[in-house]
Each structure stands twice: as structure tokens, then as C-alpha cells.
Write a protein that holds these residues in place. Sequence first.
Motif, PDB file in Angstrom:
ATOM      1  N   ARG A 167      -4.037  -4.125  -6.116  1.00 41.85           N
ATOM      2  CA  ARG A 167      -4.428  -2.755  -6.447  1.00 41.85           C
ATOM      3  C   ARG A 167      -5.479  -2.171  -5.519  1.00 41.85           C
ATOM      4  O   ARG A 167      -5.865  -1.015  -5.649  1.00 41.85           O
ATOM      5  CB  ARG A 167      -4.907  -2.724  -7.901  1.00 41.85           C
ATOM      6  CG  ARG A 167      -3.813  -3.073  -8.892  1.00 41.85           C
ATOM      7  CD  ARG A 167      -4.353  -3.445 -10.267  1.00 41.85           C
ATOM      8  NE  ARG A 167      -4.920  -4.775 -10.295  1.00 41.85           N
ATOM      9  CZ  ARG A 167      -6.196  -5.031 -10.572  1.00 41.85           C
ATOM     10  NH1 ARG A 167      -7.041  -4.054 -10.827  1.00 41.85           N
ATOM     11  NH2 ARG A 167      -6.643  -6.267 -10.583  1.00 41.85           N
ATOM     12  N   MET A 227      -2.081   0.512  -9.616  1.00 36.67           N
ATOM     13  CA  MET A 227      -1.676   0.670  -8.231  1.00 36.67           C
ATOM     14  C   MET A 227      -1.757   2.150  -7.854  1.00 36.67           C
ATOM     15  O   MET A 227      -1.197   2.999  -8.562  1.00 36.67           O
ATOM     16  CB  MET A 227      -0.240   0.174  -8.028  1.00 36.67           C
ATOM     17  CG  MET A 227      -0.072  -1.326  -8.094  1.00 36.67           C
ATOM     18  SD  MET A 227      -0.516  -2.080  -6.511  1.00 36.67           S
ATOM     19  CE  MET A 227       0.008  -3.785  -6.817  1.00 36.67           C
ATOM     20  N   TYR A 236       6.449   1.098 -11.431  1.00 37.55           N
ATOM     21  CA  TYR A 236       6.186  -0.327 -11.187  1.00 37.55           C
ATOM     22  C   TYR A 236       7.485  -1.115 -11.036  1.00 37.55           C
ATOM     23  O   TYR A 236       7.597  -2.000 -10.184  1.00 37.55           O
ATOM     24  CB  TYR A 236       5.337  -0.908 -12.317  1.00 37.55           C
ATOM     25  CG  TYR A 236       3.875  -0.575 -12.209  1.00 37.55           C
ATOM     26  CD1 TYR A 236       3.037  -1.322 -11.383  1.00 37.55           C
ATOM     27  CD2 TYR A 236       3.316   0.489 -12.902  1.00 37.55           C
ATOM     28  CE1 TYR A 236       1.688  -1.020 -11.266  1.00 37.55           C
ATOM     29  CE2 TYR A 236       1.972   0.799 -12.795  1.00 37.55           C
ATOM     30  CZ  TYR A 236       1.159   0.043 -11.975  1.00 37.55           C
ATOM     31  OH  TYR A 236      -0.172   0.347 -11.851  1.00 37.55           O
TER      32      TYR A 236
END
Length: 451
Positions: A167, A227, A236
Motif C-alpha cells: 500500500r 491501495m 481489488y
Amino acid sequence: MLLSWMMMKLMDPSMDEVMAKMFTEDYKDNPFLMVTATEKLSPRAMMEAAMRAEAGKELARPLGSPVVLSPWDKLLLNPKQLFELPTSDYTQISMKTVIGPKAKKPLQLELPIMITGMSYGGSLSLPIKIALAKGATMVGTSTNTGESAVTEEERGAARFLIGQYHRGGQLSGQEQLKQLDAIEIQLGQGAWGGAVDSTMKAEDIDGHLRNTWGLKKGEDATVYARMPGKNSTQDYIKMVDDMKAQYDVPIGVKIAGTDYIEYELAVIAQTKADYIVVDGSEGGTAVANPTLQDNVGLPTFHTLVRTIDWLVKNNLRDRFSVIIAGGLTTPGHFLKALALGADAVYIGTIALLAALHTQITKALPQAPPSQMLLYTGKLTDKLHIDAAANHLANFLSSCKSEMQLAVQAVGKESIKELSRSDLVSVEKDLAEFAAIRYAGSHREERKKTEK
């Protein structure tokens, strides 16, 4: 001798006064009050209260939470002696494991103990990262970049290197990702209670790390709670599948264990990932604050059992390799986790301490051993890399031998043959939850068979 005698003479009057005060004064004026206060509050709570009062900001406690709720000691392996026999030669018991067997380039390891993600910069110094890579290589297992980028030094020392696509974004792009033996999409970790923002200030980042992370001078480095650019579950899923389409190595997803674990797994099941890492709340880290470490998430044991149960229930167990992480420290822990269904275990803090071994004396008693390990440590230049690598390899080799002997006792030929049928618990509720036998119940008599 003279100095000791003089010190004792000087201390005697003070000690006499303190002892008299403790034996005669009411509590409000009695120094013994600090003893009862410590019993009530705990030494840890008192010390952390003092640190908060001094700093006025969140604490950063290295090496993880002291709160351990996983009941590993209440599980036992079941040896066999007569009705079935132990395995004849423990040295021939296979300890090999494969992560992502359906990937084009599966990760094939000599033993199911892997070095977990601990980042260069955000967590550890470069010398200890090199030592971990070298030690893991000596025994045929993997190490992990953690929330950092691939360095020439770590890649050169590691036979098997797993990289975390994370991240903060430091590990991304073809140049980085193509160097890896597996790609681990890091969406959370146990010691952080999942995923939260974390920023490393520019003044704490030296030139080598700045170049490694691709930062401009004066630029902070932030790991975000999600993210960047990902705003939905579908984003995702697409990210994982795009990664899978681009690379031949196993693609994994790492999440922290929580009471929503089944919901999180249901999302991962919609992806084409090869493996899942579930990280219990007992995991370590370099900087997470005590509130997140001690009060957020699910213990490693409960995380593992529920993960395997959900995958089995949904006929998905064969689709994903499972790596369990979080506070696993002994060969016994590793064996029990494997018997419960994990394909491999990640270790961190215990690997660091094993690597330090007697080098710990270079720090103690003036400083904690973490000062030899952390990126911000004041004693990182004191670490002898090759000695640390050898000691880590010795630790892992010792664990391997002890695990082979235990597998021999339960009558199996391979670590992969361990299952929940090889476990028993001394607690009824625990046995029921994990679907293993309760030691307080009798087995039915076995039917005799013709020879």
C-alpha cells in the motif's frame, strides 16, 4: 572489596529509613504504594503511560504484542507405538512444501518455515535483511521484502525472494516485480490490526533507502490504509487478476485475521490468486502502536482454523496454498499449525532473535537488542552478517530435525501428511471448535482385523 564495603555502609542508613517508613506509615505516605499500584495497573501499563506522557503522541512498540491468546500449549500431537508403528527413519521424512502448485512457476521450498515480510527501511536495517536472506538460502527456504522494494543486496543473497506489492507503492513495476519468486499483495497485517496509514518522515530516510524507494529528497514515505486508486472490492479483485495475468510466479494475497475472516476470504475466492497469507494479531512489527497490537484483530490459532474450515466448506482448499503468520515461535507451534491445515508458516521475531544469538551482548545491557536490527537502530553497524546468517540457518535446521522426529512419532512419511486427526486437545470447547479429539473422551475400541 573495599569499594563494596563502603557502598554498603553508605546505603545502610537510607535502606533503614525506607524500611521503617514501609513498616510504619499509612499507605498515602508509604513508598510501598507503588508496589500495589504496579500490581493493579501492570508494569507495562505504567511504563507506557509514562512514555505517552513524555511523547504526547502514539507509541511505536517493536516486536509485537505481549498479549498471546492462541492456545497452542493446549494442543498435543498423537504418537503411535503398537497398533500402528512409528516411521522407520526420521531423516527420510520429507519437509518439502510447494506454494502455488498450479502457478506456471511454483515456489518449491525445502521446508515449510518461511521468513515473513519485514521491510528494509520501514522496519529493519539492510545488514539484517541480508543476513535473513543468506540464512534462509542455506536451508532452502524463502525470505520476504516486506513493505519495501527489492534491493540488489537482498536479491543477491536470497535464493527465493517473495516481494510484497503493498500500500506504499515502493515495490511496483516490471523492473521490480520480475525479479521475484512470488508476489504477495499486502492488504493488511496482524500487528497493525489490519491496515492503517503509516508515514516515515523524510529526515529519517537516508540516501540508499531514498534511492531504493524512488523518493525525492525531502519526500515522506507513506503506507496507506488502502491501495491508492482502489475504491471498491471489485478494484481489488481486478488488481489481483491483472497481476496473475502478467506473471508466472505464484500470486498471493495477505490479510490480517479478524472476526470478518470469512467475508474477506469470500472476496479472495473471486480472484485468481495462488495463495493466501493470514496474519494473526500476535504478529510482530517495528512500529505499530500498542492499542492496535493488543486490542484489534483475531488470534493466530482462531484465524487459521476458520480460514481452513471456510475453504474446505466451500470446496476451495485445493485452489489456494495457505501460509499462517503471527507469533509462531517453536517447532511445536509450526507442527500444530501445519496439522490444522496450513501449507507453511511465516516467522519473524523469533528468526531475528535466533540470527542475533550471542551478538545480543553487543547491545545489552546498555541498549535493547532491537537497536541492532531496526533501520533506525543506533547499533546496526555492529551486526556481523555472516554470523547472523549461520545462526539463523542453525535455528531452522534444528527446527527441521525436531519436527521430523515428531512426524516420525505420529507415524507419517511427510510433513504434508499431518492432519487434524494427529491432534488432541485437553479443552473440550477448543476441541469442538477445531474439530479435533477431546482428550477427556474415550476412543471406541478398534475392531480386530485378520492378519
